[in-house]
Design a protein around this motif. Structure first.
Motif, PDB file in Angstrom:
ATOM      1  N   VAL A  58       8.162  14.543  16.476  1.00 47.26           N
ATOM      2  CA  VAL A  58       8.892  14.004  15.628  1.00 47.26           C
ATOM      3  C   VAL A  58       7.617  13.871  14.608  1.00 47.26           C
ATOM      4  CG1 VAL A  58      10.034  11.742  14.745  1.00 47.26           C
ATOM      5  CG2 VAL A  58      10.244  12.797  16.904  1.00 47.26           C
ATOM      6  N   LEU A  59       8.235  14.160  13.299  1.00 45.26           N
ATOM      7  CA  LEU A  59       7.381  13.880  12.172  1.00 45.26           C
ATOM      8  C   LEU A  59       8.124  13.072  11.023  1.00 45.26           C
ATOM      9  CD1 LEU A  59       6.060  17.899  11.691  1.00 45.26           C
ATOM     10  CD2 LEU A  59       5.041  15.903  12.962  1.00 45.26           C
ATOM     11  N   GLY A  60       7.606  11.987  10.770  1.00 47.45           N
ATOM     12  CA  GLY A  60       7.949  10.998   9.943  1.00 47.45           C
ATOM     13  C   GLY A  60       7.240  11.311   8.356  1.00 47.45           C
ATOM     14  N   PHE A  61       8.236  11.297   7.246  1.00 44.67           N
ATOM     15  CA  PHE A  61       7.697  11.566   5.976  1.00 44.67           C
ATOM     16  C   PHE A  61       8.262  10.253   5.009  1.00 44.67           C
ATOM     17  CE2 PHE A  61       7.001  15.717   7.724  1.00 44.67           C
ATOM     18  CZ  PHE A  61       5.902  16.165   7.126  1.00 44.67           C
ATOM     19  N   PRO A  62       7.414   9.251   4.979  1.00 43.49           N
ATOM     20  CA  PRO A  62       7.888   8.276   4.126  1.00 43.49           C
ATOM     21  C   PRO A  62       8.458   8.724   2.508  1.00 43.49           C
ATOM     22  CG  PRO A  62       5.940   7.627   5.115  1.00 43.49           C
ATOM     23  CD  PRO A  62       6.243   9.152   5.418  1.00 43.49           C
ATOM     24  N   CYS A  63       9.444   7.987   2.098  1.00 39.98           N
ATOM     25  CA  CYS A  63       9.926   8.526   0.766  1.00 39.98           C
ATOM     26  C   CYS A  63      10.425   7.014   0.000  1.00 39.98           C
ATOM     27  CB  CYS A  63      11.075   9.477   1.035  1.00 39.98           C
ATOM     28  SG  CYS A  63      11.734  10.067  -0.767  1.00 39.98           S
ATOM     29  N   ASN A  64      10.228   7.254  -1.195  1.00 41.72           N
ATOM     30  CA  ASN A  64      10.649   6.057  -2.018  1.00 41.72           C
ATOM     31  C   ASN A  64      11.527   6.288  -3.214  1.00 41.72           C
ATOM     32  OD1 ASN A  64      10.210   3.240  -2.567  1.00 41.72           O
ATOM     33  ND2 ASN A  64       9.011   3.693  -4.305  1.00 41.72           N
ATOM     34  N   GLN A  65      12.269   7.552  -2.806  1.00 40.18           N
ATOM     35  CA  GLN A  65      13.155   7.790  -3.690  1.00 40.18           C
ATOM     36  C   GLN A  65      14.410   7.307  -3.937  1.00 40.18           C
ATOM     37  OE1 GLN A  65      12.493  12.324  -3.392  1.00 40.18           O
ATOM     38  NE2 GLN A  65      12.414  12.258  -5.710  1.00 40.18           N
ATOM     39  N   PHE A  66      14.972   6.605  -2.716  1.00 42.33           N
ATOM     40  CA  PHE A  66      16.144   6.337  -2.673  1.00 42.33           C
ATOM     41  C   PHE A  66      16.183   4.575  -2.859  1.00 42.33           C
ATOM     42  CE2 PHE A  66      16.028  10.167  -0.130  1.00 42.33           C
ATOM     43  CZ  PHE A  66      16.889  10.920  -1.072  1.00 42.33           C
ATOM     44  N   LEU A  67      16.618   4.277  -3.840  1.00 42.86           N
ATOM     45  CA  LEU A  67      16.464   2.630  -4.364  1.00 42.86           C
ATOM     46  C   LEU A  67      15.268   2.034  -3.963  1.00 42.86           C
ATOM     47  CD1 LEU A  67      20.063   1.349  -2.940  1.00 42.86           C
ATOM     48  CD2 LEU A  67      19.372   1.907  -5.435  1.00 42.86           C
ATOM     49  N   LYS A  68      14.266   2.953  -4.087  1.00 43.37           N
ATOM     50  CA  LYS A  68      12.883   2.373  -4.065  1.00 43.37           C
ATOM     51  C   LYS A  68      12.472   1.424  -2.443  1.00 43.37           C
ATOM     52  CE  LYS A  68      11.743   2.691  -8.573  1.00 43.37           C
ATOM     53  NZ  LYS A  68      11.492   3.853  -8.748  1.00 43.37           N
ATOM     54  N   GLN A  69      13.030   1.955  -1.647  1.00 46.40           N
ATOM     55  CA  GLN A  69      13.108   1.630  -0.181  1.00 46.40           C
ATOM     56  C   GLN A  69      11.792   1.995   0.599  1.00 46.40           C
ATOM     57  OE1 GLN A  69      16.809   2.591   1.528  1.00 46.40           O
ATOM     58  NE2 GLN A  69      18.009   0.968   0.612  1.00 46.40           N
ATOM     59  N   ASP A  70      10.680   2.246   0.174  1.00 51.82           N
ATOM     60  CA  ASP A  70       9.419   2.341   0.866  1.00 51.82           C
ATOM     61  C   ASP A  70       8.454   2.264  -0.375  1.00 51.82           C
ATOM     62  OD1 ASP A  70       7.839   2.389   2.981  1.00 51.82           O
ATOM     63  OD2 ASP A  70       8.477   4.321   3.458  1.00 51.82           O
ATOM     64  N   PRO A  71       8.257   0.984  -0.958  1.00 49.78           N
ATOM     65  CA  PRO A  71       7.312   0.903  -2.138  1.00 49.78           C
ATOM     66  C   PRO A  71       6.014   0.740  -1.700  1.00 49.78           C
ATOM     67  CG  PRO A  71       8.446  -1.355  -1.624  1.00 49.78           C
ATOM     68  CD  PRO A  71       9.006  -0.261  -0.626  1.00 49.78           C
ATOM     69  N   LYS A  72       5.748   0.356  -0.755  1.00 45.75           N
ATOM     70  CA  LYS A  72       4.174   0.126  -0.372  1.00 45.75           C
ATOM     71  C   LYS A  72       3.365   1.373  -0.190  1.00 45.75           C
ATOM     72  CE  LYS A  72       5.020  -4.526   1.053  1.00 45.75           C
ATOM     73  NZ  LYS A  72       4.384  -5.733   1.707  1.00 45.75           N
ATOM     74  N   GLY A  73       2.096   1.247   0.172  1.00 46.03           N
ATOM     75  CA  GLY A  73       1.146   2.239   0.332  1.00 46.03           C
ATOM     76  C   GLY A  73       1.223   2.818   1.782  1.00 46.03           C
ATOM     77  N   ASP A  74       0.495   3.860   1.982  1.00 48.93           N
ATOM     78  CA  ASP A  74       0.428   4.475   3.160  1.00 48.93           C
ATOM     79  C   ASP A  74      -0.192   3.526   4.158  1.00 48.93           C
ATOM     80  OD1 ASP A  74       1.548   6.824   1.940  1.00 48.93           O
ATOM     81  OD2 ASP A  74      -0.162   7.748   1.986  1.00 48.93           O
ATOM     82  N   SER A  75      -0.966   2.840   4.071  1.00 43.94           N
ATOM     83  CA  SER A  75      -1.593   2.082   5.140  1.00 43.94           C
ATOM     84  C   SER A  75      -0.785   0.823   5.577  1.00 43.94           C
ATOM     85  CB  SER A  75      -2.862   1.566   4.766  1.00 43.94           C
ATOM     86  OG  SER A  75      -2.807   0.543   3.580  1.00 43.94           O
ATOM     87  N   ASP A  76       0.042   0.381   4.592  1.00 46.03           N
ATOM     88  CA  ASP A  76       1.208  -0.699   4.769  1.00 46.03           C
ATOM     89  C   ASP A  76       2.211  -0.065   5.736  1.00 46.03           C
ATOM     90  OD1 ASP A  76      -0.191  -2.715   3.432  1.00 46.03           O
ATOM     91  OD2 ASP A  76       0.599  -2.309   1.580  1.00 46.03           O
ATOM     92  N   ILE A  77       2.621   1.089   5.039  1.00 49.53           N
ATOM     93  CA  ILE A  77       3.821   1.847   6.090  1.00 49.53           C
ATOM     94  C   ILE A  77       3.409   1.966   7.420  1.00 49.53           C
ATOM     95  CG2 ILE A  77       5.112   3.834   5.994  1.00 49.53           C
ATOM     96  CD1 ILE A  77       4.961   4.111   2.887  1.00 49.53           C
ATOM     97  N   ALA A  78       2.275   2.587   7.607  1.00 51.89           N
ATOM     98  CA  ALA A  78       1.742   2.884   9.033  1.00 51.89           C
ATOM     99  C   ALA A  78       1.722   1.512   9.732  1.00 51.89           C
ATOM    100  CB  ALA A  78       0.274   3.537   8.877  1.00 51.89           C
ATOM    101  N   GLU A  79       1.107   0.304   9.241  1.00 52.41           N
ATOM    102  CA  GLU A  79       0.954  -0.891   9.943  1.00 52.41           C
ATOM    103  C   GLU A  79       2.492  -1.384  10.128  1.00 52.41           C
ATOM    104  OE1 GLU A  79      -0.320  -5.472   9.169  1.00 52.41           O
ATOM    105  OE2 GLU A  79      -1.450  -3.774   7.990  1.00 52.41           O
ATOM    106  N   PHE A  80       3.472  -1.268   9.078  1.00 50.65           N
ATOM    107  CA  PHE A  80       4.840  -1.801   9.445  1.00 50.65           C
ATOM    108  C   PHE A  80       5.567  -0.774  10.785  1.00 50.65           C
ATOM    109  CE2 PHE A  80       9.391  -0.764   8.872  1.00 50.65           C
ATOM    110  CZ  PHE A  80      10.045  -2.138   8.744  1.00 50.65           C
ATOM    111  N   CYS A  81       5.322   0.452  10.533  1.00 56.31           N
ATOM    112  CA  CYS A  81       5.942   1.251  11.736  1.00 56.31           C
ATOM    113  C   CYS A  81       5.296   0.970  12.955  1.00 56.31           C
ATOM    114  CB  CYS A  81       5.892   2.642  11.269  1.00 56.31           C
ATOM    115  SG  CYS A  81       6.811   3.381   9.985  1.00 56.31           S
TER     116      CYS A  81
END
Length: 158
Positions: A58-81
């Motif tokens: 599985v390969l996950g690609f964060p995207c912030n294009q839809f109602l800005k639903q992934d606004p944070k930086g990569d390290s925050d996204i990784a930590e959240f996930c």
């Protein structure tokens, strides 16, 4: 140009080529951390855990294009996930999946597996693309397709 000719930065900023996944079945997903579909991370991780030894990645690609639903930086996204869903599958740096700055991988995926009524546009977070062991894009699933419903199509390719 096949899927293995594309590359992207992983969530830690390292360049990775999809060629490293040659011979594997891939489930490529545009993700978001603050979306109604975000709990699908749990199901995606379950699919990965269940089938990784048989050849699924599985390969996950964060995207912030839809109602800005992934606004944070990569390290925050990784930590959240990791913290909230135990994500262990490869995650990549935030990208665009539509518009002028569409990542080339997603431009290719959208061309190979069109959406509803032949549209290439990704309509929302958690659109899923299934790729066979030879690198062929074989299917596209809409965001509301729960990961557990992908077991049969994945097993057919493994």
């Amino acid at each position: 140009m096949g899927i293995y000719e594309y590359s992207a930065k992983d969530i830690k900023g390292q360049d990775r080529t999809l060629e490293e996944f040659a011979g594997k079945v891939l489930l490529i997903v545009n993700t978001a951390s603050k979306c109604g579909f975000t709990p699908q991370f749990e199901g995606l991780e379950e699919l990965y855990d269940t089938y990784k030894d048989k050849g699924l990645i599985v390969l996950g690609f964060p995207c912030n294009q839809f109602l800005k639903q992934d606004p944070k930086g990569d390290s925050d996204i990784a930590e959240f996930c990791q913290k909230n869903y135990g994500v262990s599958f490869p995650m990549f740096s935030k990208i665009d999946v539509n518009g002028e700055s569409t990542h080339p991988l997603f431009a290719y995926l959208k061309k190979e597996a069109k959406g509803l009524l032949g549209s290439e546009a990704v309509k929302w977070n958690f659109t899923k693309f299934l790729v066979d062991r030879e690198g062929n894009v074989v299917n596209r699933f809409p965001p509301n397709t729960e990961p557990k419903k992908l077991k049969a199509p994945i097993e057919a390719l493994l």
